[in-house]
Design a protein around this motif. Structure first.
Motif, PDB file in Angstrom:
ATOM      1  N   THR A  48       0.835  -1.205   0.000  1.00 36.67           N
ATOM      2  CA  THR A  48       0.000   0.000   0.000  1.00 36.67           C
ATOM      3  C   THR A  48       0.869   1.253   0.000  1.00 36.67           C
ATOM      4  OG1 THR A  48      -1.786  -1.140   1.174  1.00 36.67           O
ATOM      5  CG2 THR A  48      -1.788   1.257   1.246  1.00 36.67           C
ATOM      6  N   GLY A  51       2.369   1.793  -3.399  1.00 38.15           N
ATOM      7  CA  GLY A  51       1.408   2.387  -4.317  1.00 38.15           C
ATOM      8  C   GLY A  51       1.234   3.875  -4.077  1.00 38.15           C
ATOM      9  N   GLU A  52       1.190   4.265  -2.800  1.00 35.15           N
ATOM     10  CA  GLU A  52       1.001   5.679  -2.476  1.00 35.15           C
ATOM     11  C   GLU A  52       2.201   6.520  -2.905  1.00 35.15           C
ATOM     12  OE1 GLU A  52       0.236   5.528   1.676  1.00 35.15           O
ATOM     13  OE2 GLU A  52      -1.890   4.996   1.448  1.00 35.15           O
ATOM     14  N   ASP A  57      -3.173   5.344  -9.085  1.00 34.92           N
ATOM     15  CA  ASP A  57      -4.620   5.520  -9.176  1.00 34.92           C
ATOM     16  C   ASP A  57      -5.226   4.163  -8.816  1.00 34.92           C
ATOM     17  OD1 ASP A  57      -7.285   5.618  -9.923  1.00 34.92           O
ATOM     18  OD2 ASP A  57      -6.915   6.802 -11.730  1.00 34.92           O
ATOM     19  N   TRP A  58      -5.792   4.051  -7.608  1.00 35.25           N
ATOM     20  CA  TRP A  58      -6.253   2.746  -7.137  1.00 35.25           C
ATOM     21  C   TRP A  58      -7.408   2.211  -7.970  1.00 35.25           C
ATOM     22  CZ3 TRP A  58      -2.988   0.139  -4.504  1.00 35.25           C
ATOM     23  CH2 TRP A  58      -2.107   0.763  -3.621  1.00 35.25           C
ATOM     24  N   GLN A  59      -8.186   3.100  -8.567  1.00 37.44           N
ATOM     25  CA  GLN A  59      -9.253   2.628  -9.448  1.00 37.44           C
ATOM     26  C   GLN A  59      -8.654   1.976 -10.693  1.00 37.44           C
ATOM     27  OE1 GLN A  59     -12.471   2.670  -8.595  1.00 37.44           O
ATOM     28  NE2 GLN A  59     -12.944   1.507 -10.454  1.00 37.44           N
ATOM     29  N   PHE A  61      -5.726   0.669 -10.747  1.00 39.67           N
ATOM     30  CA  PHE A  61      -5.067  -0.546 -10.255  1.00 39.67           C
ATOM     31  C   PHE A  61      -6.050  -1.712 -10.223  1.00 39.67           C
ATOM     32  CE2 PHE A  61      -3.905  -3.352  -6.705  1.00 39.67           C
ATOM     33  CZ  PHE A  61      -2.614  -3.708  -7.067  1.00 39.67           C
ATOM     34  N   ARG A  62      -7.267  -1.455  -9.761  1.00 43.54           N
ATOM     35  CA  ARG A  62      -8.271  -2.526  -9.708  1.00 43.54           C
ATOM     36  C   ARG A  62      -8.637  -3.027 -11.101  1.00 43.54           C
ATOM     37  NH1 ARG A  62      -9.904   0.902  -5.398  1.00 43.54           N
ATOM     38  NH2 ARG A  62      -9.874  -0.203  -3.391  1.00 43.54           N
ATOM     39  N   ASN A  74       0.579  -3.105 -11.330  1.00 44.12           N
ATOM     40  CA  ASN A  74      -0.114  -4.372 -11.075  1.00 44.12           C
ATOM     41  C   ASN A  74       0.862  -5.542 -11.073  1.00 44.12           C
ATOM     42  OD1 ASN A  74      -2.303  -2.517 -12.503  1.00 44.12           O
ATOM     43  ND2 ASN A  74      -3.384  -4.030 -11.249  1.00 44.12           N
ATOM     44  N   LYS A 342      -7.195  -5.299  -3.806  1.00 41.58           N
ATOM     45  CA  LYS A 342      -7.687  -5.099  -5.167  1.00 41.58           C
ATOM     46  C   LYS A 342      -9.196  -5.270  -5.244  1.00 41.58           C
ATOM     47  CE  LYS A 342      -6.736  -6.500  -9.939  1.00 41.58           C
ATOM     48  NZ  LYS A 342      -5.915  -7.374 -10.810  1.00 41.58           N
TER      49      LYS A 342
END
Length: 396
Positions: A48, A51-52, A57-59, A61-62, A74, A342
């Protein structure tokens, strides 16, 4: 080969790593905290933060479309089932910057009448005993080398490197308990009472009281894990980010930890014993929890039962070395779950063989010296998470 990095976590306040039961479990009372924290908890915190610091962009990433320059985030971070480009070591506890190791299941302790004093403690080893008919067949179950009523494996106690090396060579702790770190030296428990909240309305939820047990770590106690596979540009970015803001959410209930990152120059691992001749075989001791699948069918992955002189043994190979398993000394399976970042949901709950478990094996088409070369390797499944790391001792 990429640089290996060691991350050290120290508490800001108390910590809480919830056990596998949910708060709403029928008949549940106070939920205890796991210690040491599961590797997936630590890996989740690290990934986490990665990623930060990469401004992910976590959206995206999903959806599998997150990138940092030409690096797929990813592929770098993986998911709940895969560590991606990364690999993690076992979770290591330290006190005064010295590593601690789990208590081996083949060594039992009997404390003296004065529980607060260890001066009269007695130690005894377990060995593969005579065959006993049970649900597993006619197998060799563990038995004491000598009678010692009341002896047991101390729950949650740890050994320093020197003492573990002594035990792997066939020795025992002395009656003073030198080299032993007790659970009470690592942390104390702090019961907490909480309520369920309705965040949108800013009110409490009726009937949602819960109890937890937080951990207050002792002075100079920390948790470390090592990470491989970080691209140089990502590692530099993580270093700069942690120097600027070294605090991170860690575990359940939003607890905080301070994180330091350093390049790792050597691995914390006890030295393997030297073969002197006359050994029956090797004792494989788990330094971290092991993922061996359904151990009701086979104690180790790929091992098959064989009958020799009316005794059930198991034969298989470990990293290409063919061996014969005679006896297992393992604790109660541990349940581990986690959180799927995720998918935004709890991870799959699974059972693992606990650290400290011991496997007594004999070489088939190899030698004791060759088997000792397995020292420090990982066996079983999910080895990139640090599961299944072993230390090798002598079976005399």
């Amino acid at each position: 080969m990429s640089q290996r990095w060691r991350l050290t976590f120290t508490p800001v306040d108390s910590w809480y790593f919830r056990e596998s039961r949910p708060h709403g479990a029928a008949g549940a009372d106070r939920l205890e905290s796991l210690f040491p924290p599961p590797v997936r908890t630590i890996a989740g915190a690290i990934r986490t933060r990665l990623g930060e610091c990469l401004n992910v962009d976590w959206q995206a990433f999903r959806q599998g479309e997150a990138y940092f320059e030409d690096i797929s985030i990813n592929e770098l971070l993986g998911d709940s089932a895969d560590t991606g480009m990364l690999s993690f070591s076992r979770v290591e506890l330290t006190i005064n910057n010295q590593p601690l190791f789990p208590w081996p299941a083949c060594v039992l302790e009997k404390k003296g009448l004065d529980i607060s004093s260890l001066k009269r403690a007695e130690y005894v080893r377990l060995k593969p005993g005579n065959p006993v008919q049970c649900d597993l067949g006619n197998v060799c179950l563990p038995e004491l080398v000598k009678p010692c009523p009341g002896a047991k494996v101390p729950a949650g106690d740890y050994l320093d490197q020197s003492l573990l090396e002594q035990i792997l060579a066939g020795g025992l702790p002395d009656t003073s308990g030198k080299g032993i770190t007790r659970r009470s030296d690592l942390f104390s428990l702090e019961p907490r009472l909480g309520i369920g909240r309705d965040v949108k309305r800013g009110t409490i939820e009726q009937g949602l009281l819960y109890q937890t047990s937080h951990l207050r770590l002792g002075e100079d106690v920390s948790v470390t894990v090592s990470v491989d596979g970080l691209p140089e540009i990502v590692a530099k970015r993580l270093q700069d980010n942690l120097q600027t803001s070294p605090f991170i959410r860690f575990g359940a209930e939003g607890r905080m930890a301070r994180v330091e990152i350093h390049s790792q120059t050597q691995q914390w691992l006890p030295k393997p014993p030297k073969v002197k001749g006359g050994e029956q075989g090797v004792v494989l001791m788990l330094l971290s929890d092991g993922d061996f699948g359904d151990t009701r069918q086979s104690p180790l992955p790929g091992f098959k039962p064989v009958i020799q002189k009316d005794v059930t043994l198991w034969q298989g190979s470990i990293n290409g070395l063919e061996v014969e398993l005679h006896c297992v000394m393992a604790g109660k399976p541990v349940r581990r779950g986690g959180w799927d970042l995720k998918q935004g949901c709890p991870g799959v709950m699974k059972s693992y063989v606990p650290a400290g478990s011991c496997y007594f094996i004999k070489p088939l088409k190899s030698t004791v010296t060759q088997i000792l070369e397995l020292h420090g390797t990982c066996i079983g499944e999910q080895t990139s998470w640090g599961y299944g790391q072993i230390a090798c001792g002598l079976w005399k």
